[in-house]
Design a protein around this motif. Structure first.
Motif, PDB file in Angstrom:
ATOM      1  N   PHE A 118       0.840  -1.192   0.000  1.00  0.00           N
ATOM      2  CA  PHE A 118       0.000   0.000   0.000  1.00  0.00           C
ATOM      3  C   PHE A 118       0.873   1.240   0.000  1.00  0.00           C
ATOM      4  O   PHE A 118       1.918   1.283   0.643  1.00  0.00           O
ATOM      5  N   ILE A 119       0.417   2.265  -0.712  1.00  0.00           N
ATOM      6  CA  ILE A 119       1.071   3.572  -0.692  1.00  0.00           C
ATOM      7  C   ILE A 119      -0.024   4.626  -0.682  1.00  0.00           C
ATOM      8  O   ILE A 119      -1.043   4.481  -1.363  1.00  0.00           O
ATOM      9  N   ASP A 120       0.160   5.677   0.114  1.00  0.00           N
ATOM     10  CA  ASP A 120      -0.788   6.784   0.103  1.00  0.00           C
ATOM     11  C   ASP A 120      -0.132   7.986  -0.570  1.00  0.00           C
ATOM     12  O   ASP A 120       0.997   7.891  -1.071  1.00  0.00           O
ATOM     13  N   SER A 121      -0.832   9.103  -0.596  1.00  0.00           N
ATOM     14  CA  SER A 121      -0.300  10.276  -1.293  1.00  0.00           C
ATOM     15  C   SER A 121       0.991  10.777  -0.648  1.00  0.00           C
ATOM     16  O   SER A 121       1.897  11.240  -1.341  1.00  0.00           O
ATOM     17  N   ALA A 122       1.102  10.667   0.661  1.00  0.00           N
ATOM     18  CA  ALA A 122       2.340  11.067   1.332  1.00  0.00           C
ATOM     19  C   ALA A 122       3.492  10.150   0.927  1.00  0.00           C
ATOM     20  O   ALA A 122       4.621  10.605   0.727  1.00  0.00           O
ATOM     21  N   GLY A 123       3.199   8.866   0.790  1.00  0.00           N
ATOM     22  CA  GLY A 123       4.218   7.921   0.341  1.00  0.00           C
ATOM     23  C   GLY A 123       4.698   8.250  -1.064  1.00  0.00           C
ATOM     24  O   GLY A 123       5.889   8.174  -1.360  1.00  0.00           O
ATOM     25  N   MET A 124       3.755   8.628  -1.929  1.00  0.00           N
ATOM     26  CA  MET A 124       4.156   9.010  -3.290  1.00  0.00           C
ATOM     27  C   MET A 124       4.987  10.290  -3.247  1.00  0.00           C
ATOM     28  O   MET A 124       5.931  10.443  -4.020  1.00  0.00           O
ATOM     29  N   GLY A 125       4.671  11.173  -2.324  1.00  0.00           N
ATOM     30  CA  GLY A 125       5.480  12.376  -2.151  1.00  0.00           C
ATOM     31  C   GLY A 125       6.907  12.035  -1.759  1.00  0.00           C
ATOM     32  O   GLY A 125       7.852  12.688  -2.200  1.00  0.00           O
ATOM     33  N   MET A 126       7.070  10.986  -0.953  1.00  0.00           N
ATOM     34  CA  MET A 126       8.414  10.562  -0.555  1.00  0.00           C
ATOM     35  C   MET A 126       9.201  10.057  -1.754  1.00  0.00           C
ATOM     36  O   MET A 126      10.414  10.282  -1.864  1.00  0.00           O
ATOM     37  N   LEU A 127       8.521   9.385  -2.670  1.00  0.00           N
ATOM     38  CA  LEU A 127       9.198   8.941  -3.896  1.00  0.00           C
ATOM     39  C   LEU A 127       9.696  10.149  -4.682  1.00  0.00           C
ATOM     40  O   LEU A 127      10.799  10.126  -5.235  1.00  0.00           O
TER      41      LEU A 127
END
Length: 101
Positions: free
Chosen positions: A52-61
Motif C-alpha cells: 500500500f502507498i498513500d499520497s504522502a508515500g508518493m510524495g516521498m518517492l
C-alpha cells in the motif's frame, strides 16, 4: 514500512515491504541515507513487496527523485504491484521517475 538494502558499492537496491505512508517519512529518509553510504551512484526501490502507498508515500518517492537530481545519483523504481502500481499510474509518476516492471 520495512526495508532491506542490498548494495554492491555503486548500486543499492532497497526492497520495501508493508505500507509506505505519512508515518514513514523519517524512516524513508534514513533508508536513503543508508543506501548512499560509500559512494553509491544508483538507488533502486524494489516495490514488489509493498502492499500500500498513500499520497504522502508518493510524495516521498518524489523527494527521492529530487534528492537524486540535486546530489548527482540515479533513482528509479521497480516491480510495483496491485494498489501501488495503480497509484503510480494514476499519478503519472512514470513521467518523472523511471519505473521498471
Amino acid at each position: 514500512m520495512k526495508y532491506e538494502i542490498n548494495s554492491d558499492g555503486s548500486n543499492a537496491v532497497c526492497v520495501l515491504s508493508g505500507e509506505l505512508t505519512f508515518n514513514d517519512h523519517d524512516l524513508f529518509r534514513r533508508m536513503l541515507d543508508e543506501a548512499l553510504v560509500g559512494g553509491t551512484k544508483q538507488v533502486t526501490l524494489d516495490l514488489g513487496k509493498l502492499d500500500f502507498i498513500d499520497s504522502a508515500g508518493m510524495g516521498m518517492l518524489l523527494v527521492g527523485q529530487d534528492k537524486s537530481g540535486s546530489e548527482g545519483w540515479s533513482f528509479d523504481l521497480q516491480k510495483p504491484q496491485g494498489q501501488v502500481k495503480k497509484m503510480l499510474e494514476l499519478a503519472k509518476l512514470s513521467q518523472v521517475i523511471n519505473i521498471h516492471s
